[in-house]
Design a protein around this motif. Sequence first.
Motif, PDB file in Angstrom:
ATOM      1  N   LYS A 111       4.315  -5.391  11.073  1.00  0.00           N
ATOM      2  CA  LYS A 111       5.652  -4.838  10.847  1.00  0.00           C
ATOM      3  C   LYS A 111       5.794  -4.453   9.383  1.00  0.00           C
ATOM      4  O   LYS A 111       5.155  -5.030   8.501  1.00  0.00           O
ATOM      5  N   MET A 112       6.631  -3.460   9.145  1.00  0.00           N
ATOM      6  CA  MET A 112       6.943  -3.049   7.785  1.00  0.00           C
ATOM      7  C   MET A 112       7.983  -4.022   7.233  1.00  0.00           C
ATOM      8  O   MET A 112       9.045  -4.205   7.818  1.00  0.00           O
ATOM      9  N   VAL A 113       7.638  -4.676   6.126  1.00  0.00           N
ATOM     10  CA  VAL A 113       8.563  -5.616   5.495  1.00  0.00           C
ATOM     11  C   VAL A 113       9.547  -4.862   4.607  1.00  0.00           C
ATOM     12  O   VAL A 113      10.742  -5.113   4.622  1.00  0.00           O
ATOM     13  N   TRP A 114       9.036  -3.929   3.824  1.00  0.00           N
ATOM     14  CA  TRP A 114       9.869  -3.083   2.978  1.00  0.00           C
ATOM     15  C   TRP A 114       9.139  -1.766   2.702  1.00  0.00           C
ATOM     16  O   TRP A 114       7.945  -1.660   2.907  1.00  0.00           O
ATOM     17  N   CYS A 115       9.907  -0.804   2.243  1.00  0.00           N
ATOM     18  CA  CYS A 115       9.363   0.513   1.896  1.00  0.00           C
ATOM     19  C   CYS A 115      10.220   1.067   0.766  1.00  0.00           C
ATOM     20  O   CYS A 115      11.443   0.951   0.807  1.00  0.00           O
ATOM     21  N   LYS A 116       9.562   1.649  -0.256  1.00  0.00           N
ATOM     22  CA  LYS A 116      10.333   2.194  -1.374  1.00  0.00           C
ATOM     23  C   LYS A 116       9.662   3.440  -1.929  1.00  0.00           C
ATOM     24  O   LYS A 116       8.441   3.600  -1.853  1.00  0.00           O
ATOM     25  N   CYS A 158       5.154  -2.514   2.288  1.00  0.00           N
ATOM     26  CA  CYS A 158       4.489  -3.791   2.509  1.00  0.00           C
ATOM     27  C   CYS A 158       4.397  -3.978   4.015  1.00  0.00           C
ATOM     28  O   CYS A 158       5.412  -3.936   4.719  1.00  0.00           O
ATOM     29  N   THR A 159       3.177  -4.156   4.501  1.00  0.00           N
ATOM     30  CA  THR A 159       2.933  -4.396   5.925  1.00  0.00           C
ATOM     31  C   THR A 159       2.486  -5.831   6.109  1.00  0.00           C
ATOM     32  O   THR A 159       1.549  -6.277   5.458  1.00  0.00           O
ATOM     33  N   LYS A 160       3.184  -6.555   6.980  1.00  0.00           N
ATOM     34  CA  LYS A 160       2.779  -7.916   7.360  1.00  0.00           C
ATOM     35  C   LYS A 160       2.097  -7.819   8.717  1.00  0.00           C
ATOM     36  O   LYS A 160       2.671  -7.319   9.668  1.00  0.00           O
ATOM     37  N   HIS A 215       0.826  -1.202   0.000  1.00  0.00           N
ATOM     38  CA  HIS A 215       0.000   0.000   0.000  1.00  0.00           C
ATOM     39  C   HIS A 215       0.862   1.254   0.000  1.00  0.00           C
ATOM     40  O   HIS A 215       2.048   1.211   0.322  1.00  0.00           O
ATOM     41  N   MET A 216       0.251   2.365  -0.367  1.00  0.00           N
ATOM     42  CA  MET A 216       0.928   3.663  -0.277  1.00  0.00           C
ATOM     43  C   MET A 216       0.817   4.149   1.161  1.00  0.00           C
ATOM     44  O   MET A 216      -0.263   4.112   1.748  1.00  0.00           O
ATOM     45  N   ILE A 217       1.941   4.584   1.739  1.00  0.00           N
ATOM     46  CA  ILE A 217       1.875   5.129   3.093  1.00  0.00           C
ATOM     47  C   ILE A 217       1.840   6.653   3.089  1.00  0.00           C
ATOM     48  O   ILE A 217       1.439   7.259   4.075  1.00  0.00           O
ATOM     49  N   SER A 226       7.965  14.015   0.029  1.00  0.00           N
ATOM     50  CA  SER A 226       8.511  12.659   0.106  1.00  0.00           C
ATOM     51  C   SER A 226      10.029  12.630   0.235  1.00  0.00           C
ATOM     52  O   SER A 226      10.577  11.796   0.931  1.00  0.00           O
ATOM     53  N   LYS A 227      10.704  13.542  -0.434  1.00  0.00           N
ATOM     54  CA  LYS A 227      12.168  13.559  -0.357  1.00  0.00           C
ATOM     55  C   LYS A 227      12.667  13.969   1.025  1.00  0.00           C
ATOM     56  O   LYS A 227      13.818  13.737   1.361  1.00  0.00           O
ATOM     57  N   GLY A 228      11.806  14.564   1.840  1.00  0.00           N
ATOM     58  CA  GLY A 228      12.214  15.013   3.165  1.00  0.00           C
ATOM     59  C   GLY A 228      12.011  13.986   4.263  1.00  0.00           C
ATOM     60  O   GLY A 228      12.290  14.254   5.419  1.00  0.00           O
ATOM     61  N   LEU A 229      11.532  12.790   3.919  1.00  0.00           N
ATOM     62  CA  LEU A 229      11.262  11.783   4.939  1.00  0.00           C
ATOM     63  C   LEU A 229      12.533  11.118   5.434  1.00  0.00           C
ATOM     64  O   LEU A 229      13.437  10.835   4.661  1.00  0.00           O
ATOM     65  N   ASP A 230      12.579  10.871   6.727  1.00  0.00           N
ATOM     66  CA  ASP A 230      13.693  10.182   7.362  1.00  0.00           C
ATOM     67  C   ASP A 230      13.155   8.872   7.926  1.00  0.00           C
ATOM     68  O   ASP A 230      12.384   8.873   8.883  1.00  0.00           O
TER      69      ASP A 230
END
Length: 124
Positions: free
Chosen positions: A71-76, A90-92, A29-31, A45-49
């Motif tokens: 838990k967050m599996v991955w983020c891109k 991706c949230t599991k 999903h989009m966060i 988006s470029k300012g996220l840490d």
Amino acid sequence: MKLIQSLAIHEPTIDVKSFANDEDHSIVHMITTQSVDSDKEVVLSKGLDFSRMNKTRSVLFNHDSYDVVGKMVWCKAMPDKDNCSGWQACTKFADTDHAKDIYKLVKEGFINGWSIGMDWYSMK
């Protein structure tokens, strides 16, 4: 205040559909996108840490640190031409009754928003 008033609400320029996987109770999903949110803010988006999120990977229900549902599996980053216009993750979901209920509510569209939570470090 003038900045917020001058922003135009626009449709995201990327696909924001969620995809559920019943085998492992995960959702892609989009966060966040660079659209005006419910607080009338735009997250650049470029300012996220993501350093804190990458350490904990915990996904909380309604920002409640006692209510971990997954838990967050991955983020891109999701590019739009040359820019990052949002983040997909991706949230599991956990193997608990409560987390399974939340997964089902998300999958069936009863919960359709995600909140990244944020702190202000600096404004320029």
